[in-house]
Design an enzyme around this catalytic site. Structure first.
Site, PDB file in Angstrom:
ATOM      1  N   ARG A 156       2.505   2.570   9.447  1.00  0.00           N
ATOM      2  CA  ARG A 156       1.723   3.283  10.469  1.00  0.00           C
ATOM      3  C   ARG A 156       2.582   3.830  11.609  1.00  0.00           C
ATOM      4  O   ARG A 156       2.102   4.648  12.392  1.00  0.00           O
ATOM      5  CB  ARG A 156       0.622   2.380  11.028  1.00  0.00           C
ATOM      6  CG  ARG A 156      -0.494   2.126  10.034  1.00  0.00           C
ATOM      7  CD  ARG A 156      -1.685   1.414  10.657  1.00  0.00           C
ATOM      8  NE  ARG A 156      -2.836   1.416   9.790  1.00  0.00           N
ATOM      9  CZ  ARG A 156      -3.187   0.419   8.975  1.00  0.00           C
ATOM     10  NH1 ARG A 156      -2.466  -0.682   8.924  1.00  0.00           N
ATOM     11  NH2 ARG A 156      -4.260   0.517   8.213  1.00  0.00           N
ATOM     12  N   MET A 190       0.842  -1.199   0.000  1.00  0.00           N
ATOM     13  CA  MET A 190       0.000   0.000   0.000  1.00  0.00           C
ATOM     14  C   MET A 190       0.880   1.252   0.000  1.00  0.00           C
ATOM     15  O   MET A 190       0.428   2.346   0.356  1.00  0.00           O
ATOM     16  CB  MET A 190      -0.948  -0.014   1.199  1.00  0.00           C
ATOM     17  CG  MET A 190      -1.898  -1.223   1.148  1.00  0.00           C
ATOM     18  SD  MET A 190      -3.451  -0.976   2.009  1.00  0.00           S
ATOM     19  CE  MET A 190      -2.872  -0.716   3.679  1.00  0.00           C
ATOM     20  N   GLY A 191       2.154   1.091  -0.365  1.00  0.00           N
ATOM     21  CA  GLY A 191       3.048   2.247  -0.471  1.00  0.00           C
ATOM     22  C   GLY A 191       3.576   2.701   0.878  1.00  0.00           C
ATOM     23  O   GLY A 191       3.534   1.959   1.855  1.00  0.00           O
ATOM     24  N   ALA A 192       4.110   3.952   0.911  1.00  0.00           N
ATOM     25  CA  ALA A 192       4.824   4.467   2.090  1.00  0.00           C
ATOM     26  C   ALA A 192       5.881   3.439   2.501  1.00  0.00           C
ATOM     27  O   ALA A 192       5.931   2.982   3.638  1.00  0.00           O
ATOM     28  CB  ALA A 192       3.870   4.788   3.237  1.00  0.00           C
ATOM     29  N   HIS A 196       9.492  -3.408   3.649  1.00  0.00           N
ATOM     30  CA  HIS A 196       9.034  -3.667   2.272  1.00  0.00           C
ATOM     31  C   HIS A 196      10.224  -3.948   1.363  1.00  0.00           C
ATOM     32  O   HIS A 196      10.182  -4.832   0.506  1.00  0.00           O
ATOM     33  CB  HIS A 196       8.332  -2.425   1.690  1.00  0.00           C
ATOM     34  CG  HIS A 196       7.018  -2.090   2.300  1.00  0.00           C
ATOM     35  ND1 HIS A 196       6.804  -0.941   3.028  1.00  0.00           N
ATOM     36  CD2 HIS A 196       5.822  -2.723   2.267  1.00  0.00           C
ATOM     37  CE1 HIS A 196       5.552  -0.882   3.400  1.00  0.00           C
ATOM     38  NE2 HIS A 196       4.924  -1.948   2.961  1.00  0.00           N
ATOM     39  N   GLN A 229      -2.781 -12.205   7.987  1.00  0.00           N
ATOM     40  CA  GLN A 229      -3.033 -11.898   6.571  1.00  0.00           C
ATOM     41  C   GLN A 229      -2.391 -12.968   5.690  1.00  0.00           C
ATOM     42  O   GLN A 229      -3.022 -13.489   4.755  1.00  0.00           O
ATOM     43  CB  GLN A 229      -2.448 -10.520   6.243  1.00  0.00           C
ATOM     44  CG  GLN A 229      -2.327 -10.225   4.764  1.00  0.00           C
ATOM     45  CD  GLN A 229      -1.918  -8.787   4.480  1.00  0.00           C
ATOM     46  OE1 GLN A 229      -2.732  -7.885   4.594  1.00  0.00           O
ATOM     47  NE2 GLN A 229      -0.671  -8.555   4.109  1.00  0.00           N
ATOM     48  N   ASP A 234       2.346  -9.225   9.305  1.00  0.00           N
ATOM     49  CA  ASP A 234       0.918  -9.480   9.086  1.00  0.00           C
ATOM     50  C   ASP A 234       0.710 -10.984   8.941  1.00  0.00           C
ATOM     51  O   ASP A 234       0.271 -11.473   7.897  1.00  0.00           O
ATOM     52  CB  ASP A 234       0.461  -8.738   7.824  1.00  0.00           C
ATOM     53  CG  ASP A 234       0.673  -7.240   7.961  1.00  0.00           C
ATOM     54  OD1 ASP A 234       0.084  -6.640   8.859  1.00  0.00           O
ATOM     55  OD2 ASP A 234       1.459  -6.672   7.176  1.00  0.00           O
TER      56      ASP A 234
HETATM   57  O1  PAF Z   1      -0.175  -5.775   3.676  1.00  0.00           O
HETATM   58  C1  PAF Z   1      -0.599  -4.874   2.914  1.00  0.00           C
HETATM   59  O2  PAF Z   1       0.060  -3.848   2.692  1.00  0.00           O
HETATM   60  C2  PAF Z   1      -1.964  -5.025   2.266  1.00  0.00           C
HETATM   61  O3  PAF Z   1      -2.865  -5.642   3.111  1.00  0.00           O
HETATM   62  C3  PAF Z   1      -1.920  -5.730   0.897  1.00  0.00           C
HETATM   63  C4  PAF Z   1      -1.425  -7.180   1.024  1.00  0.00           C
HETATM   64  C5  PAF Z   1      -1.016  -4.955  -0.055  1.00  0.00           C
HETATM   65  C6  PAF Z   1      -3.329  -5.785   0.283  1.00  0.00           C
HETATM   66  O4  PAF Z   1      -3.855  -4.512   0.075  1.00  0.00           O
END
Ligand code: PAF
Length: 284
Positions: free
Chosen positions: A189, A32-34, A39, A155, A152
């Site tokens: 965040r 989601m950038g930033a 990342h 997720q 995450d």
């Molecule tokens: O982890 C994230 O940044 C988001 O949940 C993802 C996997 C890019 C889905 O929008």
């Protein structure tokens, strides 16, 4: 090949199709950038393991609930583009909400019981939004591998289950959490934290890692580990809301009665208005 920035799903398909036909492997890093160093470690893994890497930046509206931080989610498009280009990413997919969700969009992935636990209990529609957007990204890019961070963990578990159960031909890869020097898990965040809040934020990782050590000892049980983590968090007045903290089965996310093989220690707390999550996996 220098990095192409593409906005429409069709353009991504057109750019990748000839490459895939030539047998070149594609890695996908959805974000989601930033972008932070966490990342970028994931991007590096993909660049190393695949012929081509596609990164996506999309602040996905369907995974934010009412009153959540969608509008103020941190954004740094120029910085992100520079970092991804320098890391050797081949294609940056940066769609708009209209590119991803046409008018009247109505199809969602139903993610099952693991999505109702832990974070799902506090964000009831979050994981169906995540699973739906990731399914779309996998269909657009058709990567051989897709990469996600362990911070995450829930997720990842949901997305890995989705890919397996829906026969998606992709390897889902989990990459270790990257931490600041004081243990705080890197997260976009973290930018919301004031200086004072930032200084106490590592309390969550301290609690999880102390309990992980204790759990390996002969005397400790998941119940004791949970009590220990609650005590450590209670001692920090700025960590004023503990949404959940405990020891869970890493496959089902059910509360663990006994530590016999592996455990997921996971928690979500609020420091001021900022929600932080973290987890540690422990094996006996
Ligand atoms: O982890 C994230 O940044 C988001 O949940 C993802 C996997 C890019 C889905 O929008």
């Amino acid at each position: 090949m220098s990095m192409e920035v593409l906005r429409s799903p069709i353009m991504v398909r057109e750019a990748l199709f000839p490459q895939i036909m030539r047998g070149r492997s594609v890695g996908l890093v959805p974000t989601m950038g930033a972008l932070h160093d966490g990342h970028m470690a994931i991007v590096r893994d993909s660049v190393m393991e695949n012929d081509l890497t596609v990164a996506s930046i999309f602040v996905n509206p369907t995974q934010f609930g009412p009153g959540e931080d969608m509008d103020k989610y941190p954004r740094d498009v120029d910085g992100d583009i520079t970092r991804l280009r320098e890391a050797g990413v081949d294609i940056l997919f940066m769609p708009s909400a209209a590119d991803m969700y046409g008018e009247g969009f109505s199809t969602f992935i139903d993610v099952g019981p693991i999505a109702a636990r832990l974070c799902g209990a506090f964000r009831p529609t979050h994981f169906r939004g995540v699973a739906t957007v990731v399914a779309k990204l996998l269909n657009i890019v058709t990567p051989e591998r897709a990469y996600f961070g362990q911070k995450d963990y829930q997720q990842f578990l949901i997305l890995e289950t989705m890919a397996r159960e829906l026969d998606m031909p992709v390897d889902m890869v989990i990459c270790p959490t990257i931490r600041e020097g004081d243990g705080l898990a890197m997260s976009s965040r973290n930018a919301y934290l004031s200086e004072k809040e930032r200084s106490v934020a590592p309390v969550l990782y301290r609690a999880l890692s102390s309990a992980a050590e204790a759990l390996k000892g002969a005397e400790a049980s998941p119940a004791k580990a949970k009590a220990m983590m609650e005590d450590m968090l209670r001692a920090e007045p700025l960590a004023d809301e503990v949404q959940y903290i405990g020891c869970y089965d890493p496959h089902t996310l059910q509360w663990l009665e006994e530590f016999s093989g592996s455990a997921l220690l996971a928690g979500a707390i609020k420091i001021g208005p900022t929600r932080l999550i973290d987890n540690v996996l422990v094996w006996k």
